[in-house]
Design a protein around this motif. Structure first.
Motif, PDB file in Angstrom:
ATOM      1  N   ALA A  72      -6.630 -34.522  40.992  1.00 24.35           N
ATOM      2  CA  ALA A  72      -7.633 -35.077  41.905  1.00 24.35           C
ATOM      3  C   ALA A  72      -8.971 -35.140  41.185  1.00 24.35           C
ATOM      4  N   VAL A  73      -9.844 -36.023  41.680  1.00 26.84           N
ATOM      5  CA  VAL A  73     -11.195 -36.179  41.136  1.00 26.84           C
ATOM      6  C   VAL A  73     -12.193 -36.123  42.291  1.00 26.84           C
ATOM      7  N   PHE A  74     -13.285 -35.396  42.076  1.00 26.51           N
ATOM      8  CA  PHE A  74     -14.403 -35.342  43.018  1.00 26.51           C
ATOM      9  C   PHE A  74     -15.617 -35.945  42.334  1.00 26.51           C
ATOM     10  N   LEU A  75     -16.206 -36.969  42.955  1.00 24.11           N
ATOM     11  CA  LEU A  75     -17.419 -37.589  42.421  1.00 24.11           C
ATOM     12  C   LEU A  75     -18.583 -37.223  43.325  1.00 24.11           C
ATOM     13  N   SER A  76     -19.509 -36.452  42.782  1.00 27.81           N
ATOM     14  CA  SER A  76     -20.617 -35.960  43.613  1.00 27.81           C
ATOM     15  C   SER A  76     -21.512 -37.087  44.089  1.00 27.81           C
ATOM     16  N   HIS A  77     -21.699 -38.102  43.247  1.00 33.33           N
ATOM     17  CA  HIS A  77     -22.477 -39.283  43.622  1.00 33.33           C
ATOM     18  C   HIS A  77     -22.214 -40.391  42.610  1.00 33.33           C
ATOM     19  N   LEU A  78     -22.833 -41.544  42.840  1.00 35.69           N
ATOM     20  CA  LEU A  78     -22.430 -42.735  42.110  1.00 35.69           C
ATOM     21  C   LEU A  78     -23.421 -43.188  41.052  1.00 35.69           C
ATOM     22  N   HIS A  79     -24.250 -42.277  40.546  1.00 37.55           N
ATOM     23  CA  HIS A  79     -25.023 -42.589  39.350  1.00 37.55           C
ATOM     24  C   HIS A  79     -24.081 -42.563  38.144  1.00 37.55           C
ATOM     25  N   ALA A  80     -24.374 -43.427  37.173  1.00 38.44           N
ATOM     26  CA  ALA A  80     -23.449 -43.623  36.052  1.00 38.44           C
ATOM     27  C   ALA A  80     -23.138 -42.346  35.295  1.00 38.44           C
ATOM     28  N   ASP A  81     -24.118 -41.448  35.161  1.00 39.05           N
ATOM     29  CA  ASP A  81     -23.882 -40.230  34.382  1.00 39.05           C
ATOM     30  C   ASP A  81     -22.980 -39.229  35.100  1.00 39.05           C
ATOM     31  N   HIS A  82     -22.455 -39.629  36.263  1.00 41.47           N
ATOM     32  CA  HIS A  82     -21.499 -38.783  36.981  1.00 41.47           C
ATOM     33  C   HIS A  82     -20.185 -39.492  37.293  1.00 41.47           C
ATOM     34  N   CYS A  83     -20.138 -40.806  37.108  1.00 36.88           N
ATOM     35  CA  CYS A  83     -18.915 -41.506  37.543  1.00 36.88           C
ATOM     36  C   CYS A  83     -18.424 -42.613  36.618  1.00 36.88           C
ATOM     37  N   ILE A  84     -19.205 -43.052  35.648  1.00 36.29           N
ATOM     38  CA  ILE A  84     -18.890 -44.310  34.981  1.00 36.29           C
ATOM     39  C   ILE A  84     -17.608 -44.271  34.146  1.00 36.29           C
ATOM     40  N   ASP A  85     -17.191 -43.115  33.657  1.00 36.21           N
ATOM     41  CA  ASP A  85     -15.954 -43.077  32.870  1.00 36.21           C
ATOM     42  C   ASP A  85     -14.707 -43.233  33.731  1.00 36.21           C
ATOM     43  N   MET A  86     -14.888 -43.288  35.052  1.00 36.46           N
ATOM     44  CA  MET A  86     -13.758 -43.630  35.919  1.00 36.46           C
ATOM     45  C   MET A  86     -13.277 -45.051  35.635  1.00 36.46           C
ATOM     46  N   CYS A  87     -14.152 -45.904  35.119  1.00 39.58           N
ATOM     47  CA  CYS A  87     -13.728 -47.264  34.753  1.00 39.58           C
ATOM     48  C   CYS A  87     -12.715 -47.211  33.613  1.00 39.58           C
ATOM     49  N   GLY A  88     -12.997 -46.403  32.601  1.00 41.86           N
ATOM     50  CA  GLY A  88     -12.042 -46.227  31.515  1.00 41.86           C
ATOM     51  C   GLY A  88     -10.762 -45.558  31.987  1.00 41.86           C
ATOM     52  N   TYR A  89     -10.906 -44.620  32.925  1.00 42.31           N
ATOM     53  CA  TYR A  89      -9.723 -43.925  33.435  1.00 42.31           C
ATOM     54  C   TYR A  89      -8.840 -44.884  34.243  1.00 42.31           C
ATOM     55  N   PHE A  90      -9.459 -45.829  34.929  1.00 46.83           N
ATOM     56  CA  PHE A  90      -8.689 -46.871  35.611  1.00 46.83           C
ATOM     57  C   PHE A  90      -7.821 -47.631  34.611  1.00 46.83           C
ATOM     58  N   VAL A  91      -8.408 -48.018  33.484  1.00 48.22           N
ATOM     59  CA  VAL A  91      -7.652 -48.745  32.458  1.00 48.22           C
ATOM     60  C   VAL A  91      -6.455 -47.915  31.997  1.00 48.22           C
ATOM     61  N   ALA A  92      -6.698 -46.632  31.738  1.00 45.45           N
ATOM     62  CA  ALA A  92      -5.630 -45.761  31.239  1.00 45.45           C
ATOM     63  C   ALA A  92      -4.490 -45.634  32.240  1.00 45.45           C
ATOM     64  N   ARG A  93      -4.810 -45.567  33.524  1.00 45.98           N
ATOM     65  CA  ARG A  93      -3.782 -45.382  34.538  1.00 45.98           C
ATOM     66  C   ARG A  93      -3.124 -46.708  34.949  1.00 45.98           C
ATOM     67  N   TYR A  94      -3.904 -47.770  35.015  1.00 46.25           N
ATOM     68  CA  TYR A  94      -3.396 -49.052  35.502  1.00 46.25           C
ATOM     69  C   TYR A  94      -2.548 -49.777  34.450  1.00 46.25           C
ATOM     70  N   TYR A  95      -2.986 -49.720  33.203  1.00 43.86           N
ATOM     71  CA  TYR A  95      -2.328 -50.485  32.147  1.00 43.86           C
ATOM     72  C   TYR A  95      -1.432 -49.621  31.260  1.00 43.86           C
ATOM     73  N   ARG A  96      -1.097 -48.427  31.706  1.00 46.18           N
ATOM     74  CA  ARG A  96      -0.242 -47.560  30.891  1.00 46.18           C
ATOM     75  C   ARG A  96       1.074 -48.272  30.558  1.00 46.18           C
ATOM     76  N   HIS A  97       1.404 -48.316  29.272  1.00 44.81           N
ATOM     77  CA  HIS A  97       2.611 -49.033  28.842  1.00 44.81           C
ATOM     78  C   HIS A  97       3.837 -48.123  28.893  1.00 44.81           C
ATOM     79  N   GLU A  98       3.708 -46.914  28.413  1.00 46.13           N
ATOM     80  CA  GLU A  98       4.858 -46.010  28.402  1.00 46.13           C
ATOM     81  C   GLU A  98       4.980 -45.341  29.767  1.00 46.13           C
ATOM     82  N   GLY A  99       6.088 -45.581  30.421  1.00 46.45           N
ATOM     83  CA  GLY A  99       6.309 -44.972  31.725  1.00 46.45           C
ATOM     84  C   GLY A  99       5.819 -45.802  32.892  1.00 46.45           C
ATOM     85  N   GLY A 100       5.172 -46.923  32.624  1.00 48.41           N
ATOM     86  CA  GLY A 100       4.715 -47.781  33.709  1.00 48.41           C
ATOM     87  C   GLY A 100       3.423 -47.293  34.336  1.00 48.41           C
TER      88      GLY A 100
END
Length: 250
Positions: free
Chosen positions: A54-82
């Motif tokens: 699970a992930v908790f985001l305290s607020h939506l300033h970039a220095d607290h949440c922006i790497d969720m964009c990269g994490y989306f890529v890792a989870r959405y486009y994962r090739h091994e295992g779907g």
């Protein structure tokens, strides 16, 4: 509970640390508090890319949440295992829209919800995995939450970003560890409802009779040692500066 400091720099990454991100583990459950600039890379030093529960985001300033964009890529486009299944992401109202807008080129406007189960934060009590959770809205220019985690009779409070407010005092009361932002310097910046300084963080620790204070979210332009000294001047318990990679057993 085990707390690992993934990143602790405020506003933007320093040469030594990514921005705010803290891994809390108990009973095999892994909860990440915030995922700011640079945190996703550092997180992989401590756990596998797909090991978060699970992930908790305290607020939506970039220095607290922006790497969720990269994490989306890792989870959405994962090739091994779907594509990964969804994990809960707790954040203020509008979290999905904020992240979708930041990433921009998603396949469609609902793509992020295919890997993130967005849950809107409000002040209150609930459970995340094995943790008993209390959240309060704290004092910041945008909607921002502090959080208190309890497990096995122990407690951890994380301030998020906040100025002086009653709600942080409620979350901190009697906590075994207070992970508290200290962005400003006492006697230098005096901007209400934005950030704390080291002395104010120490006052919250003293007022709440917390067991230990760890200062975090200190920007590269702020003198961390000065903030540490200011906190120690008003709080007699153990005080430390958060360091990337540091681990605390609570």
């Amino acid at each position: 509970m085990k707390l690992t400091v993934v990143g602790c720099s405020g506003s933007f990454p320093s040469a030594e640390s990514a921005c705010s991100s803290y891994l809390v583990e108990a009973d095999g459950f892994r909860l990440l508090l915030d995922m700011g600039n640079g945190a996703l890379g550092e997180l992989q030093r401590h756990i596998g890319l797909y090991d978060l529960d699970a992930v908790f985001l305290s607020h939506l300033h970039a220095d607290h949440c922006i790497d969720m964009c990269g994490y989306f890529v890792a989870r959405y486009y994962r090739h091994e295992g779907g594509r990964c299944g969804t994990i809960p992401v707790y954040g203020p109202e509008g979290t999905e829209k904020r992240l979708t807008t930041a990433y921009e080129d998603v396949p469609d406007e609902r793509s992020m919800s295919e890997v993130f189960d967005f849950r809107t934060l409000k002040p209150g009590n609930f459970e995340i995995g094995p943790f008993q959770v209390r959240t309060e809205r704290v004092s910041h220019p945008i909607e921002s939450y502090g959080i208190r985690l309890e497990h096995g009779g122990r407690s951890l409070t994380y301030s998020g970003d906040t100025g002086v407010c009653t709600e942080l005092g409620l979350l901190a009361e009697g906590a075994d560890l207070l992970l508290c932002e200290a962005s400003f310097t006492h006697g230098k910046e005096d901007i209400p409802d934005l950030h704390l300084n080291g002395r104010e963080a120490g006052e919250f620790a003293r007022g709440g009779a917390v067991g230990r204070l760890v200062l975090t979210h200190i920007p590269p332009w702020t003198d961390a040692e000065r903030n540490l000294a200011d906190a120690r001047a008003v709080y007699g318990g153990p005080v430390a500066l958060a360091r990337a990679g540091e681990v605390y057993e609570i």
